[in-house]
Design a protein around this motif. Structure first.
Motif, PDB file in Angstrom:
ATOM      1  N   GLY A 133       0.792  -1.235   0.000  1.00 43.80           N
ATOM      2  CA  GLY A 133       0.000   0.000   0.000  1.00 43.80           C
ATOM      3  C   GLY A 133       0.818   1.274   0.000  1.00 43.80           C
ATOM      4  O   GLY A 133       0.273   2.368   0.140  1.00 43.80           O
ATOM      5  N   ALA A 135       2.522   3.095  -2.334  1.00 48.65           N
ATOM      6  CA  ALA A 135       2.227   4.114  -3.330  1.00 48.65           C
ATOM      7  C   ALA A 135       0.864   4.736  -3.095  1.00 48.65           C
ATOM      8  O   ALA A 135       0.679   5.954  -3.198  1.00 48.65           O
ATOM      9  CB  ALA A 135       2.286   3.501  -4.723  1.00 48.65           C
ATOM     10  N   THR A 136      -0.097   3.876  -2.734  1.00 44.65           N
ATOM     11  CA  THR A 136      -1.455   4.360  -2.544  1.00 44.65           C
ATOM     12  C   THR A 136      -1.519   5.460  -1.503  1.00 44.65           C
ATOM     13  O   THR A 136      -2.179   6.474  -1.687  1.00 44.65           O
ATOM     14  CB  THR A 136      -2.340   3.195  -2.084  1.00 44.65           C
ATOM     15  OG1 THR A 136      -1.936   2.033  -2.787  1.00 44.65           O
ATOM     16  CG2 THR A 136      -3.786   3.498  -2.324  1.00 44.65           C
ATOM     17  N   ARG A 140      -0.476  10.597  -2.929  1.00 47.60           N
ATOM     18  CA  ARG A 140      -1.412  11.727  -2.920  1.00 47.60           C
ATOM     19  C   ARG A 140      -1.240  12.571  -1.670  1.00 47.60           C
ATOM     20  O   ARG A 140      -1.141  13.796  -1.735  1.00 47.60           O
ATOM     21  CB  ARG A 140      -2.842  11.224  -3.074  1.00 47.60           C
ATOM     22  CG  ARG A 140      -3.036  10.684  -4.474  1.00 47.60           C
ATOM     23  CD  ARG A 140      -4.451  10.272  -4.800  1.00 47.60           C
ATOM     24  NE  ARG A 140      -4.414   9.629  -6.119  1.00 47.60           N
ATOM     25  CZ  ARG A 140      -5.025   8.508  -6.454  1.00 47.60           C
ATOM     26  NH1 ARG A 140      -5.806   7.903  -5.600  1.00 47.60           N
ATOM     27  NH2 ARG A 140      -4.911   8.007  -7.657  1.00 47.60           N
ATOM     28  N   HIS A 203       8.890   6.096  -4.897  1.00 48.85           N
ATOM     29  CA  HIS A 203       7.970   5.435  -5.822  1.00 48.85           C
ATOM     30  C   HIS A 203       7.925   6.175  -7.158  1.00 48.85           C
ATOM     31  O   HIS A 203       7.888   5.563  -8.216  1.00 48.85           O
ATOM     32  CB  HIS A 203       6.554   5.390  -5.228  1.00 48.85           C
ATOM     33  CG  HIS A 203       5.516   4.852  -6.182  1.00 48.85           C
ATOM     34  ND1 HIS A 203       5.429   3.521  -6.496  1.00 48.85           N
ATOM     35  CD2 HIS A 203       4.570   5.468  -6.918  1.00 48.85           C
ATOM     36  CE1 HIS A 203       4.453   3.343  -7.375  1.00 48.85           C
ATOM     37  NE2 HIS A 203       3.916   4.506  -7.644  1.00 48.85           N
ATOM     38  N   TRP A 206      10.654   5.573 -10.096  1.00 47.07           N
ATOM     39  CA  TRP A 206      10.440   4.288 -10.771  1.00 47.07           C
ATOM     40  C   TRP A 206       9.149   4.345 -11.587  1.00 47.07           C
ATOM     41  O   TRP A 206       9.084   3.919 -12.741  1.00 47.07           O
ATOM     42  CB  TRP A 206      10.367   3.137  -9.759  1.00 47.07           C
ATOM     43  CG  TRP A 206       9.894   1.897 -10.423  1.00 47.07           C
ATOM     44  CD1 TRP A 206      10.636   1.075 -11.219  1.00 47.07           C
ATOM     45  CD2 TRP A 206       8.561   1.384 -10.448  1.00 47.07           C
ATOM     46  NE1 TRP A 206       9.837   0.077 -11.725  1.00 47.07           N
ATOM     47  CE2 TRP A 206       8.563   0.245 -11.272  1.00 47.07           C
ATOM     48  CE3 TRP A 206       7.356   1.789  -9.857  1.00 47.07           C
ATOM     49  CZ2 TRP A 206       7.413  -0.509 -11.514  1.00 47.07           C
ATOM     50  CZ3 TRP A 206       6.218   1.039 -10.096  1.00 47.07           C
ATOM     51  CH2 TRP A 206       6.244  -0.095 -10.915  1.00 47.07           C
ATOM     52  N   SER A 207       8.111   4.906 -10.949  1.00 51.38           N
ATOM     53  CA  SER A 207       6.796   4.968 -11.574  1.00 51.38           C
ATOM     54  C   SER A 207       6.834   5.724 -12.901  1.00 51.38           C
ATOM     55  O   SER A 207       6.176   5.338 -13.869  1.00 51.38           O
ATOM     56  CB  SER A 207       5.821   5.628 -10.599  1.00 51.38           C
ATOM     57  OG  SER A 207       4.558   5.761 -11.155  1.00 51.38           O
ATOM     58  N   ALA A 208       7.641   6.781 -12.952  1.00 51.43           N
ATOM     59  CA  ALA A 208       7.742   7.558 -14.188  1.00 51.43           C
ATOM     60  C   ALA A 208       8.332   6.701 -15.308  1.00 51.43           C
ATOM     61  O   ALA A 208       7.881   6.753 -16.451  1.00 51.43           O
ATOM     62  CB  ALA A 208       8.586   8.801 -13.962  1.00 51.43           C
ATOM     63  N   GLN A 210       8.108   3.471 -15.556  1.00 54.04           N
ATOM     64  CA  GLN A 210       7.061   2.509 -15.914  1.00 54.04           C
ATOM     65  C   GLN A 210       6.020   3.189 -16.798  1.00 54.04           C
ATOM     66  O   GLN A 210       5.596   2.648 -17.821  1.00 54.04           O
ATOM     67  CB  GLN A 210       6.437   1.968 -14.621  1.00 54.04           C
ATOM     68  CG  GLN A 210       5.140   1.195 -14.794  1.00 54.04           C
ATOM     69  CD  GLN A 210       5.361  -0.240 -15.250  1.00 54.04           C
ATOM     70  OE1 GLN A 210       6.474  -0.692 -15.423  1.00 54.04           O
ATOM     71  NE2 GLN A 210       4.270  -0.959 -15.467  1.00 54.04           N
TER      72      GLN A 210
ATOM     73  N   ASN B 186       0.605   2.525 -10.753  1.00 52.52           N
ATOM     74  CA  ASN B 186       1.735   1.615 -10.559  1.00 52.52           C
ATOM     75  C   ASN B 186       1.903   1.153  -9.115  1.00 52.52           C
ATOM     76  O   ASN B 186       3.010   1.091  -8.605  1.00 52.52           O
ATOM     77  CB  ASN B 186       3.038   2.278 -11.041  1.00 52.52           C
ATOM     78  CG  ASN B 186       2.939   2.760 -12.477  1.00 52.52           C
ATOM     79  OD1 ASN B 186       2.266   2.134 -13.291  1.00 52.52           O
ATOM     80  ND2 ASN B 186       3.602   3.849 -12.802  1.00 52.52           N
ATOM     81  N   THR B 187       0.789   0.837  -8.471  1.00 52.84           N
ATOM     82  CA  THR B 187       0.882   0.399  -7.077  1.00 52.84           C
ATOM     83  C   THR B 187       1.271  -1.066  -6.986  1.00 52.84           C
ATOM     84  O   THR B 187       1.743  -1.511  -5.940  1.00 52.84           O
ATOM     85  CB  THR B 187      -0.460   0.548  -6.344  1.00 52.84           C
ATOM     86  OG1 THR B 187      -1.423  -0.269  -7.016  1.00 52.84           O
ATOM     87  CG2 THR B 187      -0.948   1.975  -6.335  1.00 52.84           C
ATOM     88  N   GLU B 189      -0.756  -3.605  -6.843  1.00 45.10           N
ATOM     89  CA  GLU B 189      -1.750  -4.435  -6.153  1.00 45.10           C
ATOM     90  C   GLU B 189      -2.303  -5.514  -7.084  1.00 45.10           C
ATOM     91  O   GLU B 189      -2.645  -6.616  -6.664  1.00 45.10           O
ATOM     92  CB  GLU B 189      -2.926  -3.577  -5.660  1.00 45.10           C
ATOM     93  CG  GLU B 189      -2.575  -2.574  -4.582  1.00 45.10           C
ATOM     94  CD  GLU B 189      -2.321  -3.232  -3.232  1.00 45.10           C
ATOM     95  OE1 GLU B 189      -2.757  -4.368  -3.017  1.00 45.10           O
ATOM     96  OE2 GLU B 189      -1.651  -2.593  -2.397  1.00 45.10           O
TER      97      GLU B 189
END
Ligand code: HEM
Ligand code: SF4
Ligand code: FES
Lengths: 251, 216
Positions: A133, A135-136, A140, A203, A206-208, A210, B186-187, B189
């Motif tokens: 959890g 990133a979740t 934000r 996060h 890496w997310s960018a 992806q 990109n979580t 889950e």
């Protein structure tokens, strides 16, 4: 068998949402209104901001060389390409790009968050994260924290509005006065924000990759490690000048 | 006893007691049709990794434990009854582009178009997606990215999928948005609960193709 069953949660509040609209559009929707397009905006503006943060950190570290070196650097930012271009041209361009990046990044974040919200109108009674959890929760919340800090930070050290030395002082004096031990609460805000930036980027970087399609099974380990390292370097780099000031290493 | 057999027993009892049985979907009961999705104790398909609900066994639960079962919860998957949701949105995503156009006629020789072993393996991995919807159920954004990406990747890695590669990615992603699924953050889950272990790589592949389709 002695099992008892309770059926409330599964059936009661689940109002069947309005039937999904069959897409009626004739023309393809624009790139920017697609979820993927928004992610790309987020990744690109994020990359702009990360680049800025790296340069900004390096600049801050000049305080360790000397106050003069730091002031010269701040001055150089304003006089870059001076004979060719008027005073503050480059800096103003950079500022405009940065403000645009922050605004676009937030616009994409907010519209994706709203889309996510309407995709799950009924929440789970029990929900267990299977990917920790991180990133979740961090992205934000962290984003909003960073934004609030950004406003404070500009008022403090750029415009000097809330800085004890005010605006008519040298950048190094403002920085040193800003982190005077008597203003420990400023340091706390600053620390919390920098750590948040680090968590966001752990996060986010890496997310960018992806999002832009550059991540894959073979690279993921390296990319995750790189994102973590970069975040750690930024946190240390941003926290060392205020720490040095508070402990009197830099005066 | 499997999880679904447990529900069967429960339903038999409910019927004997004159109560309504609990509606749930299932078909193959061998982990390949993708019908049996439900969220068990907060995890899509239950806590056992890489396992569909029908392949989950009651020996993984403690005696007399309370088990919370919920349907997939996402606006594009309206609940029909109890644990049954309507996953037609997935069908419409497939209809938008999850196919290759080939001239009909007798089947071509299997070896007429060579495929690299690595590509064939990766395409096959992606093709194992059974369309169960666990990825949507688990995603905090209610995104269908893993499903859509699995389907896009499966075709875009094979020579037969090349001619429509970019238009396919665009059509399928746009359809996914039109159905009201959320965006991917990109979580991870999804891949954690996916009974087929579809990797996040597929989403990067989808992003690449979608970006290229829009750049044209
Ligand atoms: C110092 C300023 C910031 C930097 C350097 C930064 C950087 C990044 C990067 C690189 C990403 C990854 C993009 C991607 O997933 O493709 C990202 C994602 C994100 N950012 Fe920021 N960001 C900053 C400020 C903010 C602010 C002010 C907000 C809040 C409004 C915010 C909210 C988000 C959200 C919600 C995500 C999405 C998370 C995800 O996709 O996994 N960020 N950020
Ligand atoms: S990607 Fe995995 S979780 Fe999603 S529909 Fe396919 S098999 Fe189910
Ligand atoms: S019933 Fe077919 S996958 Fe479970």
């Amino acid at each position: 068998m002695t099992a008892t069953i309770e059926r409330g949660a599964a059936t009661a509040p689940v109002t069947s949402p309005a039937p999904v609209k069959k897409p009626t559009r004739k023309r393809p929707r624009g790139f920017l209104s697609s979820s993927n397009g928004k992610k790309v905006v987020m990744a690109v503006t994020g990359a702009v901001m990360v680049t800025f943060l790296i340069l900004h950190m390096l600049g801050n570290l000049k305080i360790f060389i000397s106050k003069e070196s730091f002031n010269e650097y701040a001055h150089a930012l304003r006089t870059l390409l001076e004979p060719l271009l008027p005073y503050r041209t480059v800096l103003t361009i950079v500022e405009v790009v940065l403000v645009a990046s922050v605004v676009l990044h937030m616009w994409a974040a907010i519209s994706l968050a709203r889309r996510a919200h309407s995709a799950r109108p009924v929440k789970y009674v029990a929900k267990k994260s299977q990917a920790n959890g991180y990133a979740t929760h961090i992205m934000r919340l962290g984003g909003v924290t960073i934004l609030l800090f950004l406003i404070w930070h500009l008022l403090d050290l750029t415009f000097g509005v809330v800085n004890p030395k005010g605006f008519d002082s040298s950048p190094a004096d403002r920085m040193i006065a800003g982190f005077d031990p008597s203003r420990w609460w400023v340091a706390i805000i600053y620390f919390a924000a920098v750590v948040m930036v680090g968590l966001h980027l752990r996060h986010g970087v890496w997310s960018a990759f992806q999002t832009l399609g550059w991540a894959n099974r073979d690279r993921n380990k390296g990319l995750r490690l790189g994102a973590g390292l970069l975040s750690a370097v930024l946190v240390v780099g941003f926290l060392s000048p205020p720490l040095a000031i508070m402990f009197g290493v830099v005066q | 006893m499997s999880f679904l057999e447990m529900l069967d027993v429960l339903n038999e009892r409910l019927i004997l007691e004159g109560d309504d049985p609990i509606a749930f979907d299932h078909d193959c009961r061998e982990g390949i049709c993708g019908m049996c999705g439900m969220v068990i104790n907060g995890v899509a398909h239950g806590e056992q990794r890489a396992t569909t609900t029908c392949q989950l066994h009651m020996r993984h639960f403690e005696d007399n434990a309370t088990i919370t079962i919920e349907p997939w919860r996402a606006a594009p998957f309206p609940v029909v009854k109890d644990l049954v949701v309507d996953r037609s949105a997935f069908d419409r995503i497939i209809q938008a582009g999850g196919f290759v156009s080939v001239p009909a006629g007798s089947a071509p020789d299997a070896h007429s178009i060579p495929v690299r072993k690595e590509d064939a393996d990766a395409a096959f991995d992606a093709a194992t997606c059974i369309g169960c919807g666990a990825c949507v159920a688990a995603c905090p954004n209610g995104s269908a990215s893993l499903f859509t990406a699995a389907k896009i990747t499966h075709l875009s890695l094979l020579p037969q999928g090349q001619p429509e590669r970019l238009s396919r990615a665009k059509a399928m992603v746009d359809q996914m948005d039109a159905e009201g699924f959320g965006g991917c953050t990109n979580t991870g889950e999804c891949t954690a609960v996916c009974p087929k272990g579809i990797p996040l790589d597929t989403i990067a592949q989808m992003n690449t193709d979608y970006l290229k389709a829009n750049a044209k």
